[in-house]
Design an enzyme around this catalytic site. Structure first.
Site, PDB file in Angstrom:
ATOM      1  N   ARG A 125     -38.560  -0.325-121.090  1.00  0.00           N
ATOM      2  CA  ARG A 125     -37.203  -0.049-121.540  1.00  0.00           C
ATOM      3  C   ARG A 125     -36.492   0.447-120.296  1.00  0.00           C
ATOM      4  O   ARG A 125     -36.266  -0.325-119.381  1.00  0.00           O
ATOM      5  CB  ARG A 125     -37.272   0.981-122.675  1.00  0.00           C
ATOM      6  CG  ARG A 125     -36.312   0.757-123.775  1.00  0.00           C
ATOM      7  CD  ARG A 125     -36.566   1.678-124.934  1.00  0.00           C
ATOM      8  NE  ARG A 125     -36.602   3.101-124.580  1.00  0.00           N
ATOM      9  CZ  ARG A 125     -36.645   4.086-125.450  1.00  0.00           C
ATOM     10  NH1 ARG A 125     -36.688   3.824-126.738  1.00  0.00           N
ATOM     11  NH2 ARG A 125     -36.667   5.343-125.066  1.00  0.00           N
TER      12      ARG A 125
ATOM     13  N   TYR B 152     -21.272  -3.388-158.835  1.00  0.00           N
ATOM     14  CA  TYR B 152     -21.007  -4.722-158.296  1.00  0.00           C
ATOM     15  C   TYR B 152     -22.105  -5.703-158.672  1.00  0.00           C
ATOM     16  O   TYR B 152     -23.294  -5.363-158.633  1.00  0.00           O
ATOM     17  CB  TYR B 152     -20.905  -4.676-156.772  1.00  0.00           C
ATOM     18  CG  TYR B 152     -19.625  -4.046-156.278  1.00  0.00           C
ATOM     19  CD1 TYR B 152     -18.387  -4.598-156.603  1.00  0.00           C
ATOM     20  CD2 TYR B 152     -19.662  -2.907-155.486  1.00  0.00           C
ATOM     21  CE1 TYR B 152     -17.204  -4.025-156.137  1.00  0.00           C
ATOM     22  CE2 TYR B 152     -18.488  -2.321-155.010  1.00  0.00           C
ATOM     23  CZ  TYR B 152     -17.258  -2.887-155.343  1.00  0.00           C
ATOM     24  OH  TYR B 152     -16.112  -2.330-154.891  1.00  0.00           O
TER      25      TYR B 152
ATOM     26  N   MET C 235     -19.705   1.678-151.612  1.00  0.00           N
ATOM     27  CA  MET C 235     -19.351   2.352-150.361  1.00  0.00           C
ATOM     28  C   MET C 235     -19.252   3.861-150.545  1.00  0.00           C
ATOM     29  O   MET C 235     -19.704   4.634-149.707  1.00  0.00           O
ATOM     30  CB  MET C 235     -18.021   1.800-149.836  1.00  0.00           C
ATOM     31  CG  MET C 235     -17.675   2.310-148.449  1.00  0.00           C
ATOM     32  SD  MET C 235     -16.074   1.720-147.860  1.00  0.00           S
ATOM     33  CE  MET C 235     -16.310  -0.043-147.788  1.00  0.00           C
TER      34      MET C 235
ATOM     35  N   LYS D 266     -29.791  14.027-128.710  1.00  0.00           N
ATOM     36  CA  LYS D 266     -28.907  12.850-128.647  1.00  0.00           C
ATOM     37  C   LYS D 266     -28.413  12.480-130.049  1.00  0.00           C
ATOM     38  O   LYS D 266     -28.981  12.938-131.049  1.00  0.00           O
ATOM     39  CB  LYS D 266     -29.666  11.690-128.009  1.00  0.00           C
ATOM     40  CG  LYS D 266     -30.936  11.320-128.732  1.00  0.00           C
ATOM     41  CD  LYS D 266     -31.868  10.479-127.869  1.00  0.00           C
ATOM     42  CE  LYS D 266     -33.138  10.177-128.625  1.00  0.00           C
ATOM     43  NZ  LYS D 266     -34.118   9.457-127.788  1.00  0.00           N
TER      44      LYS D 266
HETATM   45  C1  LIG Z   1     -35.315  10.062-128.146  1.00  0.00           C
HETATM   46  C2  LIG Z   1     -36.263  10.397-127.074  1.00  0.00           C
HETATM   47  C3  LIG Z   1     -37.198  11.414-127.246  1.00  0.00           C
HETATM   48  C4  LIG Z   1     -37.451  12.080-128.579  1.00  0.00           C
HETATM   49  O1  LIG Z   1     -38.316  11.231-129.322  1.00  0.00           O
HETATM   50  P1  LIG Z   1     -38.791  11.560-130.817  1.00  0.00           P
HETATM   51  O2  LIG Z   1     -39.673  10.412-131.158  1.00  0.00           O
HETATM   52  O3  LIG Z   1     -37.559  11.600-131.655  1.00  0.00           O
HETATM   53  O4  LIG Z   1     -39.482  12.854-130.787  1.00  0.00           O
HETATM   54  C5  LIG Z   1     -37.942  11.804-126.139  1.00  0.00           C
HETATM   55  N1  LIG Z   1     -37.801  11.170-124.961  1.00  0.00           N
HETATM   56  C6  LIG Z   1     -36.933  10.156-124.763  1.00  0.00           C
HETATM   57  C7  LIG Z   1     -36.853   9.512-123.440  1.00  0.00           C
HETATM   58  C8  LIG Z   1     -36.158   9.717-125.821  1.00  0.00           C
HETATM   59  O5  LIG Z   1     -35.327   8.688-125.651  1.00  0.00           O
END
Ligand SMILES: *Cc1c(COP(=O)(O)O)cnc(C)c1O
Length: 347
Positions: free
Chosen positions: A134, A250, A299, A40
């Protein structure tokens, strides 16, 4: 000159062999389970096209993204049935889209289950909430007809505290074990990166590492085995001499106490190098020499002290150490944030 022909002055390097090594290590540590890969957020910021070929070649077969928009870039690398979308289906359009491409939604609620079935159904994964509160179906909801009628490929849950010594880990493990008999499924999955280090009983059929593929070390047990994947470097685009009493950047936060040569590095908070880096003892490096960050990060620019490497000049490159556990300490960001925040200007 068209901009695409001018060479970049900042570079994100993804170590392919370290990435492959990390996947194989996590697969081995998963015991009898096989390791998948959380890809992701554009492979945690490192780039789908940079990372996917290596993960596939290393042997990964199961891939996880959060959003439907993240699916098309993956499909140039893997078949749709190898991809699961963690947010599931939120509308009939998404359900139709999922079915037409053949990617599995992770069903997260009785409502999603109903939506998925009523729109035509098909193979899906099912997330059970065992305590993170969640996404996911509660254990008590598994008997619902909407859940029982699903064609579940992977039954999964997600650990809330795998990166800590917490009693919550064992509690989630035993609740997940109890749920396995409640829904027919082909495969089962509980552990993220840190969960893999909790022991083989957390492995089930399939693990879902993300962070540690990309070099993150969420638990000490992984420190020896996981290699750094990402490195960040940038060019010095100007040098100058400053005198005692002159300030840098800055709000004039750094004031020189002596004559010094400074360099302006082509990297800034728009690239994900947030100002927290400049508030501690963080430094760039060149051939092992530390180049302290001076004043506030801008930036697009960071000014560094060249006292330790005076020959450095415009066009020379310096590196920002991006070993994630250390970088997290220096920057005040989490290892996850350090990866996913990296910007889009890197060459
Ligand atoms: C992002 C995610 C993972 C991976 O988790 P890590 O801590 O990055 O290894 C696995 N399962 C779900 C459901 C996630 O959202």
């Amino acid at each position: 000159m068209p901009p695409e022909t001018s060479p970049p002055t900042l570079k994100l390097n993804v170590g392919r062999s370290a990435l492959a090594h990390n996947w194989r290590t996590l697969d081995r540590l998963s015991g009898s389970a096989r390791a998948g890969a959380a890809v992701k957020a554009n492979c945690y910021g490192l780039g789908v096209d940079r990372c996917m070929p290596t993960l596939v070649e290393a042997g990964a077969r199961d891939f996880y993204v959060a959003h439907w928009q993240e699916v098309p870039p993956l499909l140039t690398h893997v078949a749709p049935e190898q991809v699961s979308v963690l947010h599931g289906v939120l509308s009939t359009q998404e359900a139709a889209c999922a079915r037409s491409i053949g990617v599995r939604p992770v069903i997260n609620s009785v409502t999603q289950a109903k939506l998925w079935s009523e729109s035509g159904g098909g193979a899906c994964d099912l997330m059970i909430d065992t305590g993170i509160n969640r996404l996911g179906v509660a254990a008590e909801e598994l008997a619902a007809s909407e859940i029982q009628s699903l064609d579940v490929h992977t039954l999964m849950s997600h650990l809330a505290c795998a990166d800590e010594q917490s009693t919550m880990n064992a509690r989630q493990l035993s609740l997940f074990q109890e749920c396995l008999g409640a829904v027919a499924h082909k495969d089962s999955s509980l552990a993220n990166s840190a969960g893999i280090a909790l022991g083989p009983e957390y492995g089930f059929g399939l693990t879902r590492p993300g962070l540690s593929l990309y070099g993150g070390v969420p638990r000490e047990e992984l420190a020896q085995d996981i290699r750094q994947v990402a490195s960040v470097s940038a060019a010095i685009i100007q040098t100058r001499m400053i005198e005692p009493g002159e300030s840098v950047g800055y709000n004039a936060k750094f004031v020189a106490k002596r004559d010094m040569k400074v360099g302006v590095v082509s990297l800034g908070y728009a690239d994900g190098i947030l100002r927290g880096w400049g508030e501690g003892n963080a430094a760039f490096e060149h051939e092992g020499q530390a180049l302290a960050i001076l004043g506030k990060i801008s930036m697009d620019m960071i000014v560094v002290d060249l006292s330790n490497a005076p020959p450095l000049t415009e066009g020379d490159w310096v590196e920002l150490p991006y070993h994630l556990p250390n970088a997290a300490q220096k920057s005040g960001l989490s290892q996850y944030e350090l990866l996913t925040i990296l910007g889009h200007r890197f060459g």
